[in-house]
Design a protein around this motif. Structure first.
Motif, short mmCIF file in Angstrom:
data_model
loop_
_atom_site.label_atom_id
_atom_site.label_comp_id
_atom_site.label_asym_id
_atom_site.label_seq_id
_atom_site.Cartn_x
_atom_site.Cartn_y
_atom_site.Cartn_z
N PRO A 63 -4.01 -5.74 -4.53
CA PRO A 63 -4.20 -5.31 -2.81
C PRO A 63 -3.69 -4.81 -2.22
O PRO A 63 -2.95 -3.52 -1.64
CB PRO A 63 -5.20 -5.71 -2.11
CG PRO A 63 -5.56 -7.26 -3.23
CD PRO A 63 -4.47 -6.58 -3.97
N SER A 64 -2.04 -5.02 -2.08
CA SER A 64 -0.95 -5.10 -1.02
C SER A 64 -0.57 -3.69 -2.05
O SER A 64 0.39 -3.10 -1.35
CB SER A 64 -0.76 -6.56 -0.90
OG SER A 64 1.07 -6.32 -0.54
N HIS A 94 -2.48 3.15 -7.09
CA HIS A 94 -3.44 2.87 -6.77
C HIS A 94 -4.52 3.52 -7.91
O HIS A 94 -5.48 3.36 -8.49
CB HIS A 94 -3.76 3.38 -5.34
CG HIS A 94 -5.18 2.79 -5.37
ND1 HIS A 94 -5.33 1.97 -3.48
CD2 HIS A 94 -6.42 2.28 -5.60
CE1 HIS A 94 -6.97 1.20 -3.71
NE2 HIS A 94 -6.94 1.85 -5.15
N LEU A 135 -1.48 -1.99 -4.27
CA LEU A 135 -2.33 -0.28 -4.79
C LEU A 135 -1.94 -0.09 -3.22
O LEU A 135 -1.61 1.32 -2.82
CB LEU A 135 -3.41 -0.68 -4.75
CG LEU A 135 -3.44 -1.62 -6.20
CD1 LEU A 135 -4.47 -1.22 -7.44
CD2 LEU A 135 -2.36 -0.20 -7.39
N SER A 136 -2.26 -0.20 -1.81
CA SER A 136 -2.13 -0.26 -0.53
C SER A 136 -0.89 0.46 -0.03
O SER A 136 -0.73 1.51 0.54
CB SER A 136 -2.52 -1.34 0.04
OG SER A 136 -1.96 -1.72 0.54
#
Lengths: 224, 224
Positions: A100-101, A110, A103-104
């Motif tokens: 998550p980190s 992403h 890709l954000s």
DNA sequence: GTCTATAAGTCGATAGAC
DNA sequence: GTCTATCGACTTATAGAC
């Protein structure tokens, strides 16, 4: 090996070992014995390095995954698929360590990731469907997508999950075999009676691998 | 509200919204309109804030989880349990957003987390066992632990997973209901025939919640 | 308890010489 | 292609006044 490839290689090793957030461009350069300036000659920035590794990841998976022959799709074929998926996730485990980190912070990555996930999701549905045709599993049509998705959730979360419950916050190769066992178990309720025999054999096989003596990873062995 | 509590509250809101790694102590202070120095008067460091939030998390779950009455444990009781688990994970979702990174940086937190996980794992096994006694599910004894564990994997990974497949890298409340549906689905093969009727009802109920119009979270609503 | 100011350090990234 | 040197932005954390 060209410097550019050396950088990718060292970065992958260090990312896997220490986590991407804990590895700076300076670390990578120092590890290779080159200057930071040199590193930035080959890559625009750190993101650029990660993107290159992700491309390798996608290519690696494409190479190692033989599209299932149009012949019989047995449980063994399914296992080869899971084997190759987990193997790849081991090799590029830093990606899943904090997805998550990662890709954000990189919308471009992403997008690539989502596209890739879509493809592999479809592939898993196809595989289950073929297993169905070959009387390995017996799944109601309305449940097939959801089972495939459940397996996918466990698959992409596995490295992260095992890290959190590991006393030293690390994953080991044996964790990978436990992941395969876990996905096998999720399919178990759907196996036909004849397939259940194969299930037991495979289970024993991976159980042996999973409970083999844990080898402490050698950082040099990892990186070179 | 005391300044110390205000800090915890603001930190939780910002962590959930932006991810813990993207929120500095300065951000928290600025958001509250206090000085960084003041923040450091109340907390030794950022880790200290996170630890306090984690303690709240554990307490919150303890308060909201009624130990299942010694009476009949129905599917509804199980659902209330999952409800409260997912609800808590929503409220403290930043913890699950990048759990491996969080735990690897704070060994003390990791210890607390492992202890907590052990307790909830046992609770889930107990619940399944009770469902078994009440003829809601029919699970072979050798499979009970593994099913409980599978559910746990999906549970703790859910927020992270939904973040990765979200186009804007965010989770929404409806994602939580999808998580409950997912765990329900994993239990489905084990339901007895009479329980399957209840399953369908619950499925429809959560499906409605999951497909409700997505409300874009209001940062003020989140934080105050 | 709260503020201002700032030290001390890290990290990503670039300029310019060789 | 590679190096040295360094800038600028950011972050954590503290000192000292009020």
């Amino acid at each position: 090996m060209k410097t550019k490839d050396k950088i990718i290689h060292a970065a992958l090793g260090l990312f896997n070992e220490c986590g991407e957030r804990n590895v700076t461009t300076n670390h990578i350069a120092a590890h290779l014995g080159i200057s930071p300036g040199n590193l930035y000659y080959h890559f625009r920035n750190k993101e650029d390095i990660i993107d290159s590794i992700f491309d390798q990841y996608v290519n690696y998976l494409a190479d190692n995954f033989q599209p299932h022959s149009e012949g019989d799709v047995t449980l063994e074929v399914m296992m080869r698929y899971l084997d190759s998926m987990f193997e790849t996730m081991w090799r590029f485990r830093f990606l899943y360590y904090s997805l998550p980190s990662l890709l954000s912070r990189d919308p471009n990555l992403h997008k690539k990731y989502l596209k890739f996930q879509e493809i592999s999701a479809q592939r898993e549905v196809d595989l289950l469907f073929s297993l169905q045709k070959n009387n390995v599993v017996n799944i109601q049509m309305e449940d097939l997508d959801e089972l495939a998705n459940s397996i996918k959730v466990v698959l992409v979360s596995w490295v992260s999950y095992r890290t959190t419950i590991s006393k030293d916050a690390k994953v080991y190769k044996t964790d990978i075999y436990r992941g395969i066992l876990k996905t096998l178990f999720m399919m178990k309720p759907y196996f036909t009676e004849q397939a259940l025999v194969d299930y037991q054999h495979m289970r024993e096989y991976y159980l042996r691998l999973a409970t083999a003596e844990t080898v402490v990873p050698d950082i040099n062995g990892e990186l070179f």
